[in-house]
Enzyme design. Structure first.
Site, mmCIF file in Angstrom:
data_model
loop_
_atom_site.group_PDB
_atom_site.id
_atom_site.type_symbol
_atom_site.label_atom_id
_atom_site.label_comp_id
_atom_site.label_asym_id
_atom_site.label_seq_id
_atom_site.Cartn_x
_atom_site.Cartn_y
_atom_site.Cartn_z
ATOM 1 N N SER A 1 -7.611 1.575 4.183
ATOM 2 C CA SER A 1 -7.274 0.832 5.302
ATOM 3 C C SER A 1 -7.111 1.860 6.444
ATOM 4 O O SER A 1 -7.986 2.766 6.733
ATOM 5 C CB SER A 1 -6.086 -0.114 5.143
ATOM 6 O OG SER A 1 -6.197 -1.301 6.350
ATOM 7 N N ARG B 1 4.214 -10.740 10.083
ATOM 8 C CA ARG B 1 3.793 -10.384 8.891
ATOM 9 C C ARG B 1 3.052 -11.475 7.972
ATOM 10 O O ARG B 1 2.304 -11.128 7.361
ATOM 11 C CB ARG B 1 5.052 -10.048 8.289
ATOM 12 C CG ARG B 1 4.785 -9.133 6.749
ATOM 13 C CD ARG B 1 3.894 -7.997 6.976
ATOM 14 N NE ARG B 1 3.606 -7.293 5.843
ATOM 15 C CZ ARG B 1 2.594 -6.300 5.759
ATOM 16 N NH1 ARG B 1 2.001 -6.127 6.919
ATOM 17 N NH2 ARG B 1 2.618 -5.740 4.693
ATOM 18 N N ASP C 1 -13.011 -8.978 1.581
ATOM 19 C CA ASP C 1 -12.091 -8.467 2.869
ATOM 20 C C ASP C 1 -12.666 -8.981 4.175
ATOM 21 O O ASP C 1 -13.821 -8.548 4.617
ATOM 22 C CB ASP C 1 -12.277 -6.863 2.914
ATOM 23 C CG ASP C 1 -11.240 -6.250 3.777
ATOM 24 O OD1 ASP C 1 -10.685 -6.998 4.484
ATOM 25 O OD2 ASP C 1 -10.988 -4.897 3.815
ATOM 26 N N HIS D 1 -8.348 -7.776 1.717
ATOM 27 C CA HIS D 1 -8.008 -6.594 2.023
ATOM 28 C C HIS D 1 -6.928 -5.803 1.070
ATOM 29 O O HIS D 1 -6.763 -4.763 1.213
ATOM 30 C CB HIS D 1 -7.549 -6.621 3.499
ATOM 31 C CG HIS D 1 -7.265 -5.140 4.078
ATOM 32 N ND1 HIS D 1 -8.234 -4.592 4.516
ATOM 33 C CD2 HIS D 1 -6.173 -4.805 4.596
ATOM 34 C CE1 HIS D 1 -7.978 -3.354 5.050
ATOM 35 N NE2 HIS D 1 -6.655 -3.609 5.049
#
Length: 343
Positions: free
Chosen positions: A145, A215, A289, A322
């Protein structure tokens, strides 16, 4: 591992790409393994946006998934053979200079006045750390990432400094509108918190609830619901588990760090410089992803090949989106091991 195992490196008067000089930059870092006498066995592990050096801890837990199945004795980055270094990014929240740090010129936290940094600035601090450790050339750079952005940036900024890079669930560019949109969305969400105070929230009670909400949304984008469905069936239990994981993260991550690191991606694009890369490249994506879907692979690989880069592509066949690089590490670790041996 406890935070006591974190080492720190400090440099003074660090000139950013913008020309601004930060009087002092400290980055924390974790190491596993032993640096060889000739210093030839160092592997830089670059972490994701919201994790830190704990990504390589035995038993470490991060939103991107722990990499302890990748880094360790006998693993793909074998710490019997290699010396693994995982530095925290400046601007981040795990022991490095960031928005919550005291600006020596004012005696108050930087807060929203922390200067704009770039991915080049981030790898520039890592380069100084590597220099201080007496390492002339890295064996490899591996990271998921945001860590993949750093791996690409390293390879174009310091082409002679590594044998190989393995950027995972990532890309050599972030479209400007995507990065600008991300910064705007984060600021809009944080601004709704009565304690935000334009980023000067340190003395007014914090923004933990808003950070938890941010989050939770991020973890859902990463594919956490599919991960939890393996052990939980009740939607309310799944939501509670996501909230619990998000709240734990929010208690340790500075809101200004989110903004600083999001801003650093504005204009991140090394595609015009790919011909500078001398390292071998292993590019890895995850089948599910949503952030870096496999349909970007042909364009990236075509760009690398056209630039004369020795590059390979591996598709990680995972349902975990991801987060797959850590949570489904066993599905790509063998390919990474082959790559490491080819260097």
């Amino acid at each position: 591992m406890a935070d006591a195992d974190l080492k720190t490196f400090t440099t003074r008067d660090f000139r950013l790409q913008s020309g601004t000089v930060l009087p002092e930059v400290t980055i924390s870092y974790r190491t596993l393994g032993t640096l060889a006498a000739d210093r030839s066995n160092a592997v830089l592990i670059t972490h994701g946006n919201t994790s830190g050096p704990q990504m390589i801890d035995p038993g470490g837990s991060t939103g991107e998934g722990s990499w302890n199945e990748i880094v360790g004795p006998g693993k793909a980055v074998d710490t019997v053979r290699f010396f693994a270094i995982c530095p925290n990014m400046p601007g981040s929240s795990y022991g490095s200079t960031n928005g919550a740090s005291i600006d020596p010129r004012t005696g108050s936290p930087y807060g929203p006045r922390f200067p704009d940094i770039t991915v080049s600035d981030i790898v520039g601090t890592q380069r100084l750390l590597i220099d201080q450790l007496g390492i002339k050339k890295l064996f490899a750079i591996v990271g998921p990432s945001y860590g993949g952005f750093q791996a690409f940036q390293w390879a174009v900024n310091y082409p002679e400094m590594m044998r190989g890079i393995a950027p995972v669930v990532t890309s050599p560019l972030v479209p400007r509108e995507r990065s600008e949109g991300n910064v705007a969305r984060l600021l809009a969400t944080l601004s709704k918190d009565p304690n935000w105070n334009g980023g000067d929230y340190y003395d007014v009670g914090g923004v933990a609830e808003t950070m938890t909400a941010i989050r939770m949304a991020t973890l859902k984008t990463y594919g956490i619901e599919d991960r939890l469905k393996a052990t939980l069936s009740d939607p309310a239990e799944i939501e509670a588990a996501i909230r619990d994981e998000a709240a734990r993260w929010a208690s340790g991550f500075d809101a200004n760090s989110l903004i600083i690191l999001a801003k650093a991606l504005r204009g991140f694009d090394v595609t015009a410089q790919l011909s500078r890369i001398k390292a071998k490249v292993l590019f890895v994506l995850s089948r599910t992803d949503k952030l870096f879907p496999p349909d970007i692979a042909p364009g990236v690989m075509q760009g690398l090949k056209a630039a004369g880069v020795d590059a390979d592509y591996f598709l990680l066949d995972s349902e975990l989106g991801h987060s797959a690089s850590g949570l489904d590490a066993h599905k790509w670790a063998p390919r990474l091991k082959v790559f490491m041996e080819s260097l």
